[in-house]
Scaffold this motif. Structure first.
Motif, PDB file in Angstrom:
ATOM      1  N   GLU A   1       0.815  -1.218   0.000  1.00 36.10           N
ATOM      2  CA  GLU A   1       0.000   0.000   0.000  1.00 36.10           C
ATOM      3  C   GLU A   1       0.846   1.264   0.000  1.00 36.10           C
ATOM      4  OE1 GLU A   1       0.232  -1.131   4.394  1.00 36.10           O
ATOM      5  OE2 GLU A   1       0.239  -2.101   2.463  1.00 36.10           O
TER       6      GLU A   1
ATOM      7  N   LEU B   1     -17.034   0.388  -0.539  1.00 40.36           N
ATOM      8  CA  LEU B   1     -16.355   1.459  -1.278  1.00 40.36           C
ATOM      9  C   LEU B   1     -17.322   2.112  -2.249  1.00 40.36           C
ATOM     10  CD1 LEU B   1     -12.870   0.197  -2.526  1.00 40.36           C
ATOM     11  CD2 LEU B   1     -13.328   2.113  -1.016  1.00 40.36           C
TER      12      LEU B   1
ATOM     13  N   GLN C   1     -12.872  -8.978   1.205  1.00 34.38           N
ATOM     14  CA  GLN C   1     -12.544  -8.106   0.069  1.00 34.38           C
ATOM     15  C   GLN C   1     -13.783  -7.745  -0.746  1.00 34.38           C
ATOM     16  OE1 GLN C   1      -9.134  -9.959  -1.844  1.00 34.38           O
ATOM     17  NE2 GLN C   1      -8.017  -9.945   0.094  1.00 34.38           N
ATOM     18  N   GLN C   2     -14.684  -8.717  -0.877  1.00 32.57           N
ATOM     19  CA  GLN C   2     -15.930  -8.431  -1.603  1.00 32.57           C
ATOM     20  C   GLN C   2     -16.758  -7.372  -0.883  1.00 32.57           C
ATOM     21  OE1 GLN C   2     -17.910 -12.144  -2.253  1.00 32.57           O
ATOM     22  NE2 GLN C   2     -16.895 -12.474  -4.217  1.00 32.57           N
TER      23      GLN C   2
ATOM     24  N   SER D   1      -6.593   3.497  -1.160  1.00 31.03           N
ATOM     25  CA  SER D   1      -5.757   4.480  -1.817  1.00 31.03           C
ATOM     26  C   SER D   1      -6.049   4.537  -3.316  1.00 31.03           C
ATOM     27  CB  SER D   1      -4.297   4.123  -1.564  1.00 31.03           C
ATOM     28  OG  SER D   1      -3.491   5.023  -2.228  1.00 31.03           O
ATOM     29  N   LEU D   2      -6.229   3.362  -3.911  1.00 24.23           N
ATOM     30  CA  LEU D   2      -6.567   3.313  -5.339  1.00 24.23           C
ATOM     31  C   LEU D   2      -7.895   4.035  -5.599  1.00 24.23           C
ATOM     32  CD1 LEU D   2      -6.144   2.141  -8.244  1.00 24.23           C
ATOM     33  CD2 LEU D   2      -7.426   0.154  -7.489  1.00 24.23           C
ATOM     34  N   HIS D   3      -8.866   3.736  -4.724  1.00 21.81           N
ATOM     35  CA  HIS D   3     -10.197   4.343  -4.818  1.00 21.81           C
ATOM     36  C   HIS D   3     -10.099   5.875  -4.782  1.00 21.81           C
ATOM     37  CE1 HIS D   3     -14.537   4.619  -4.111  1.00 21.81           C
ATOM     38  NE2 HIS D   3     -14.313   5.374  -3.058  1.00 21.81           N
TER      39      HIS D   3
ATOM     40  N   ARG E   1      -5.197  -2.489  -9.496  1.00 25.52           N
ATOM     41  CA  ARG E   1      -4.308  -2.647  -8.336  1.00 25.52           C
ATOM     42  C   ARG E   1      -3.135  -3.554  -8.723  1.00 25.52           C
ATOM     43  NH1 ARG E   1      -4.695  -6.519  -4.474  1.00 25.52           N
ATOM     44  NH2 ARG E   1      -3.643  -6.082  -2.516  1.00 25.52           N
TER      45      ARG E   1
ATOM     46  N   PHE F   1       1.121   2.963  -3.259  1.00 20.48           N
ATOM     47  CA  PHE F   1      -0.044   3.748  -3.629  1.00 20.48           C
ATOM     48  C   PHE F   1      -0.036   5.090  -2.913  1.00 20.48           C
ATOM     49  CE2 PHE F   1      -1.915  -0.364  -4.815  1.00 20.48           C
ATOM     50  CZ  PHE F   1      -2.313  -0.034  -6.088  1.00 20.48           C
TER      51      PHE F   1
ATOM     52  N   TYR G   1     -16.016   6.606 -11.535  1.00 21.46           N
ATOM     53  CA  TYR G   1     -15.061   7.540 -10.915  1.00 21.46           C
ATOM     54  C   TYR G   1     -14.994   8.899 -11.602  1.00 21.46           C
ATOM     55  CZ  TYR G   1     -13.387   3.959  -7.803  1.00 21.46           C
ATOM     56  OH  TYR G   1     -13.312   3.020  -6.817  1.00 21.46           O
TER      57      TYR G   1
ATOM     58  N   GLY H   1      -3.287  -4.955   4.418  1.00 19.55           N
ATOM     59  CA  GLY H   1      -2.558  -4.386   3.275  1.00 19.55           C
ATOM     60  C   GLY H   1      -3.500  -4.140   2.113  1.00 19.55           C
ATOM     61  N   TYR H   2      -4.396  -5.118   1.882  1.00 17.39           N
ATOM     62  CA  TYR H   2      -5.362  -4.997   0.782  1.00 17.39           C
ATOM     63  C   TYR H   2      -6.238  -3.760   0.985  1.00 17.39           C
ATOM     64  CZ  TYR H   2      -9.229  -5.978  -2.345  1.00 17.39           C
ATOM     65  OH  TYR H   2     -10.185  -5.867  -3.318  1.00 17.39           O
TER      66      TYR H   2
ATOM     67  N   HIS I   1      -2.811  -9.658   5.624  1.00 15.51           N
ATOM     68  CA  HIS I   1      -3.013  -9.567   4.174  1.00 15.51           C
ATOM     69  C   HIS I   1      -4.164  -8.615   3.842  1.00 15.51           C
ATOM     70  CE1 HIS I   1      -3.371 -10.502   0.001  1.00 15.51           C
ATOM     71  NE2 HIS I   1      -4.528 -11.124   0.135  1.00 15.51           N
TER      72      HIS I   1
ATOM     73  N   ARG J   1     -11.149  -2.799 -10.398  1.00 15.78           N
ATOM     74  CA  ARG J   1     -10.246  -2.266  -9.364  1.00 15.78           C
ATOM     75  C   ARG J   1      -9.135  -3.253  -9.068  1.00 15.78           C
ATOM     76  NH1 ARG J   1     -14.608   0.659  -6.601  1.00 15.78           N
ATOM     77  NH2 ARG J   1     -15.290  -1.328  -5.785  1.00 15.78           N
TER      78      ARG J   1
ATOM     79  N   HIS K   1     -15.568  -4.211  -9.113  1.00 20.20           N
ATOM     80  CA  HIS K   1     -14.641  -4.909  -8.232  1.00 20.20           C
ATOM     81  C   HIS K   1     -13.478  -5.498  -9.044  1.00 20.20           C
ATOM     82  CE1 HIS K   1     -14.209  -8.184  -4.857  1.00 20.20           C
ATOM     83  NE2 HIS K   1     -13.050  -7.718  -5.267  1.00 20.20           N
TER      84      HIS K   1
ATOM     85  N   ASN L   1      -5.684  -1.037   2.712  1.00 23.52           N
ATOM     86  CA  ASN L   1      -4.981   0.227   2.493  1.00 23.52           C
ATOM     87  C   ASN L   1      -4.770   0.509   1.004  1.00 23.52           C
ATOM     88  OD1 ASN L   1      -4.857   0.716   5.196  1.00 23.52           O
ATOM     89  ND2 ASN L   1      -2.832  -0.230   5.459  1.00 23.52           N
ATOM     90  N   SER L   2      -4.370  -0.543   0.275  1.00 23.55           N
ATOM     91  CA  SER L   2      -4.087  -0.288  -1.138  1.00 23.55           C
ATOM     92  C   SER L   2      -5.354   0.008  -1.932  1.00 23.55           C
ATOM     93  CB  SER L   2      -3.306  -1.449  -1.755  1.00 23.55           C
ATOM     94  OG  SER L   2      -4.072  -2.619  -1.741  1.00 23.55           O
ATOM     95  N   ILE L   3      -6.438  -0.692  -1.606  1.00 19.85           N
ATOM     96  CA  ILE L   3      -7.669  -0.481  -2.382  1.00 19.85           C
ATOM     97  C   ILE L   3      -8.306   0.872  -2.031  1.00 19.85           C
ATOM     98  CG2 ILE L   3      -9.585  -1.521  -1.031  1.00 19.85           C
ATOM     99  CD1 ILE L   3      -8.842  -2.630  -4.562  1.00 19.85           C
TER     100      ILE L   3
ATOM    101  N   ASN M   1     -15.282  -3.928  -1.143  1.00 22.92           N
ATOM    102  CA  ASN M   1     -15.554  -3.298  -2.437  1.00 22.92           C
ATOM    103  C   ASN M   1     -16.968  -2.737  -2.512  1.00 22.92           C
ATOM    104  OD1 ASN M   1     -13.426  -3.400  -4.770  1.00 22.92           O
ATOM    105  ND2 ASN M   1     -13.034  -5.167  -3.455  1.00 22.92           N
TER     106      ASN M   1
END
Ligand SMILES: [Zn+2]
Lengths: 174, 138
Positions: free
Chosen positions: A100, B14, B7-8, B45-47, A163, A103, A131, B38-39, B35, A159, A156, B41-43, B11
């Motif tokens: 992360e 989100l 994760q689902q 941030s991507l969002h 990623r 990112f 978006y 980390g997922y 895991h 994304r 989903h 935070n990254s998702i 999303n």
């Protein structure tokens, strides 16, 4: 043609958004310009028969998305598919501790935007509408003509691929 | 809760714009799974970064081209009008030609030629004159 559906008003209101959508989906200015011209030719041609059963904006976005999807489909026919490692197929022991961080440090949105056109056409369309056009599930489902549940799945998946693509471009394995 | 479920759900949250405050079940999973930490935070941030992608602006040239579509397209039928005049003349002349032919070729061959010309004339009228008149969008 009523003043509500005046072509020049539609151009002024939608040209920038249509172009932006096409640019983000297709990834090049040249393609986006051609697609935008295509879209507005279709709008001009269809406007006289537009019955107003749907909102005019939905109709315009449907045309825009279809033009872009067709162009992407033709492009895929003529080129090799984008290399992509599905997230589920990457072994757990390859995960790094803090992917992360990449990112969080990343400021180059153009790079991220360029990755959008590496997605499947439907995913690219859904991500762009969600978006960049701030659309909700209902609007995206109307435009892409897919069920609401599929919108969630497509977003989903899109994304996840973005990623994975970004982490991969940074040399990080998940 | 499995990682896949987490994760689902994340999303979906989100998309609804409510991924910052997680339900207890997801929070519990998060406290035990690095895991998914980390997922998340990254998702997230991507969002966030996807929402910040700048808009691409069309050139002035493109805008002018788009605005000129209306004028250009409306001028096309006027430019092509001589073709419609030729078609009208052909339709007007075709019965005279048919009468002329039936008088001078009163045999079976003549009748067949007349029928052929008549059919071709009808197809021509239906496809090139009547169809655009009733189905054209302009
Ligand atoms: Zn987990």
């Amino acid at each position: 043609m009523t003043s509500d559906h005046d072509f020049s008003v539609i151009v002024k209101e939608f040209a920038e958004r249509v172009y932006n959508h096409a640019y983000r989906m297709l990834g090049s200015r040249e393609n986006a310009e051609e697609a935008t011209q295509d879209v507005f030719l279709k709008i001009h041609k269809g406007l006289i028969n537009f019955r107003g059963d749907a909102q005019i904006s939905t109709w315009i976005w449907r045309i825009t998305t279809n033009v872009c999807l067709t162009r992407l489909a033709n492009k895929t026919k003529n080129t090799f598919p984008v290399e992509y490692d599905p997230i589920n197929e990457i072994a757990d022991d390859n995960r790094t501790a803090n992917p992360e961080k990449i990112f969080l440090c990343r400021e180059d949105h153009e790079e991220l935007a360029r990755s959008i056109n590496k997605l499947s056409p439907k995913e690219a369309a859904a991500i762009t509408l969600f978006y960049l056009e701030d659309m909700n599930y209902t609007e995206i489902s109307d435009i892409l003509e897919i069920p609401m549940g599929s919108v969630a799945t497509v977003l989903h998946r899109g994304r996840e691929k973005l990623r994975a693509l970004i982490l991969k471009s940074e040399g990080i394995k998940l | 809760m499995t990682c896949e479920n987490f994760q689902q759900e994340l999303n979906l949250l989100l998309d609804k714009g409510s991924a910052k405050a997680l339900p207890d079940e997801m929070q519990n999973h998060l406290s035990t799974c690095s895991h998914c930490n980390g997922y998340r935070n990254s998702i997230l941030s991507l969002h966030e970064q996807l929402s910040l992608i700048p808009r691409a602006k069309p050139s002035k040239g493109l805008m002018n081209q788009l605005l000129s579509i209306e004028t250009t397209v409306n001028e096309i039928p006027a430019l092509l009008s001589w073709k419609y005049d030729v078609k009208r003349a052909l339709i007007f002349l075709s019965p005279i030609v048919l009468i002329f032919l039936s008088n001078y070729l009163p045999t079976l061959v003549g009748t067949l030629i007349n029928l052929g010309i008549l059919t071709a004339g009808l197809v021509f009228i239906l496809t090139t004159i009547l169809k655009p008149m009733f189905f054209s969008r302009y």
